[in-house]
Write a protein that holds these residues in place. Structure first.
Motif, mmCIF file in Angstrom:
data_model
loop_
_atom_site.group_PDB
_atom_site.id
_atom_site.type_symbol
_atom_site.label_atom_id
_atom_site.label_comp_id
_atom_site.label_asym_id
_atom_site.label_seq_id
_atom_site.Cartn_x
_atom_site.Cartn_y
_atom_site.Cartn_z
ATOM 1 N N ALA A 34 4.502 -1.433 1.630
ATOM 2 C CA ALA A 34 4.034 -0.509 0.587
ATOM 3 C C ALA A 34 4.134 -1.141 -0.796
ATOM 4 O O ALA A 34 3.275 -0.913 -1.664
ATOM 5 N N ARG A 35 5.165 -1.949 -1.018
ATOM 6 C CA ARG A 35 5.316 -2.633 -2.310
ATOM 7 C C ARG A 35 4.196 -3.666 -2.508
ATOM 8 O O ARG A 35 3.719 -3.873 -3.635
ATOM 9 N N THR A 37 1.146 -3.379 -1.330
ATOM 10 C CA THR A 37 -0.021 -2.567 -1.689
ATOM 11 C C THR A 37 0.038 -2.166 -3.154
ATOM 12 O O THR A 37 -0.963 -2.240 -3.882
ATOM 13 N N LEU A 38 1.218 -1.753 -3.600
ATOM 14 C CA LEU A 38 1.392 -1.325 -4.987
ATOM 15 C C LEU A 38 1.188 -2.487 -5.953
ATOM 16 O O LEU A 38 0.603 -2.312 -7.034
ATOM 17 N N ALA A 41 -2.444 -2.954 -6.369
ATOM 18 C CA ALA A 41 -3.007 -1.839 -7.134
ATOM 19 C C ALA A 41 -2.787 -2.051 -8.625
ATOM 20 O O ALA A 41 -3.696 -1.846 -9.444
ATOM 21 N N HIS A 42 -1.576 -2.495 -8.990
ATOM 22 C CA HIS A 42 -1.269 -2.749 -10.403
ATOM 23 C C HIS A 42 -2.041 -3.964 -10.918
ATOM 24 O O HIS A 42 -2.552 -3.957 -12.055
ATOM 25 N N ASP A 47 -7.384 1.721 -6.535
ATOM 26 C CA ASP A 47 -6.756 2.878 -5.894
ATOM 27 C C ASP A 47 -6.026 2.395 -4.647
ATOM 28 O O ASP A 47 -6.198 1.253 -4.192
ATOM 29 N N GLY A 48 -5.196 3.260 -4.100
ATOM 30 C CA GLY A 48 -4.356 2.872 -2.975
ATOM 31 C C GLY A 48 -5.127 2.386 -1.766
ATOM 32 O O GLY A 48 -4.762 1.391 -1.131
ATOM 33 N N MET A 49 -6.213 3.067 -1.425
ATOM 34 C CA MET A 49 -6.982 2.692 -0.234
ATOM 35 C C MET A 49 -7.637 1.324 -0.411
ATOM 36 O O MET A 49 -7.609 0.482 0.501
ATOM 37 N N SER A 51 -6.678 -1.060 -2.467
ATOM 38 C CA SER A 51 -5.616 -2.054 -2.533
ATOM 39 C C SER A 51 -5.114 -2.404 -1.134
ATOM 40 O O SER A 51 -4.888 -3.578 -0.814
ATOM 41 N N ARG A 52 -4.987 -1.397 -0.298
ATOM 42 C CA ARG A 52 -4.522 -1.609 1.072
ATOM 43 C C ARG A 52 -5.514 -2.481 1.854
ATOM 44 O O ARG A 52 -5.119 -3.399 2.575
ATOM 45 N N GLN A 55 -5.274 -6.052 0.661
ATOM 46 C CA GLN A 55 -4.026 -6.631 1.162
ATOM 47 C C GLN A 55 -4.190 -7.127 2.605
ATOM 48 O O GLN A 55 -3.802 -8.254 2.933
#
Length: 247
Positions: A34-35, A37-38, A41-42, A47-49, A51-52, A55
């Motif tokens: 999760a980190r 992905t974050l 995103a940064h 957005d989260g999707m 970025s995922r 990744q």
């Protein structure tokens, strides 16, 4: 096959870290995932999707998300590693039985990880395993070239004076055992116990047919190591651990 026959000439024991030295059902890897992905995103304002998805694209293409970011965007590895491994490890429970089993193995013990040295040290300490290992070969020592690349293992063998034919490698990803096996290492795939959460990607999960480069499969690392030590000490023949298979 008796444990004494399979491991009698082995005195170098090499362990992957994540999802190998701690149970696959642990919450540690999902926190790191999760980190990552974050971080993306940064970095890219996604957005989260999105970025995922990026990744996982980098991970599958380059072996690690970090390598993809370094190859395509020249990002700082230090910043990435510090951010993605900044997680709470309080969910890890010290495993004194595993520590005892590793200690009882004859010879040298090393960690070979695609993570950072700091991550490995903090995780091993949380597990009560920090005194068991001679050293850690991390992604920095590998010049950021991750397993399963052959160059990573060659660097590892050279840096730590490892003779593959005297070595055993424990790893949760089958693809990371191809090169070790080809170099003469005995290979052991550590898989989730029945009913345990499996955080590996779909393409990383071994089918029902165990590949030829996998010598042993176990869902109980601690029990398997105890079995090895027992065999080396002249105990009972090695028998399959529940949920394990041997070729």
């Amino acid at each position: 096959m008796r444990a004494a026959e399979a491991f009698a000439q082995k005195d170098i024991w090499v362990f992957d870290l994540d999802n190998t030295l701690y149970p696959a059902g642990s919450d540690l890897w999902p926190k790191i995932d999760a980190r990552i992905t974050l971080f993306l995103a940064h970095l890219f304002g996604l957005d989260g999707m999105s970025s995922r998805a990026l990744q996982k694209y980098y991970y599958q293409r380059y072996g690690t998300t970090l390598r993809g970011l370094m190859e395509e965007h020249r990002i700082s590895a230090d910043d990435y590693l510090a951010f993605t491994h900044d997680v709470d490890r309080s969910g890890l429970i010290p495993n004194h039985s595993l520590a005892g089993a590793i200690t009882a193995l004859p010879g040298r013990k090393l960690i070979l990880t695609n993570g950072s040295r700091d991550h490995a040290l903090r995780t091993a300490k949380a597990l009560g395993l920090d005194e068991m290992f001679e050293d850690i070969f991390d992604i920095v020592a590998a010049d950021f070239i991750p397993k399963p690349e052959a160059a990573t293992y060659e660097r590892f063998f050279d840096k730590h004076d490892v003779d593959p034919k005297r070595s055993v490698m424990f790893e949760d990803l089958a693809r990371n055992l191809i090169v070790p096996h080809s170099r003469g290492m005995t290979t052991a795939l550590v898989v989730p116990a029945p009913g345990e959460m499996d955080h590996r990607e779909a393409f990383e999960i071994t089918s029902e047919v165990v590949p030829a480069h996998i010598d042993f499969v176990t869902s109980d690392l601690e029990g398997f190591l105890v079995e090895i030590v027992t065999g080396l000490n002249g105990g009972a023949p090695a028998t399959p651990v529940e949920g394990a298979r041997r070729r």
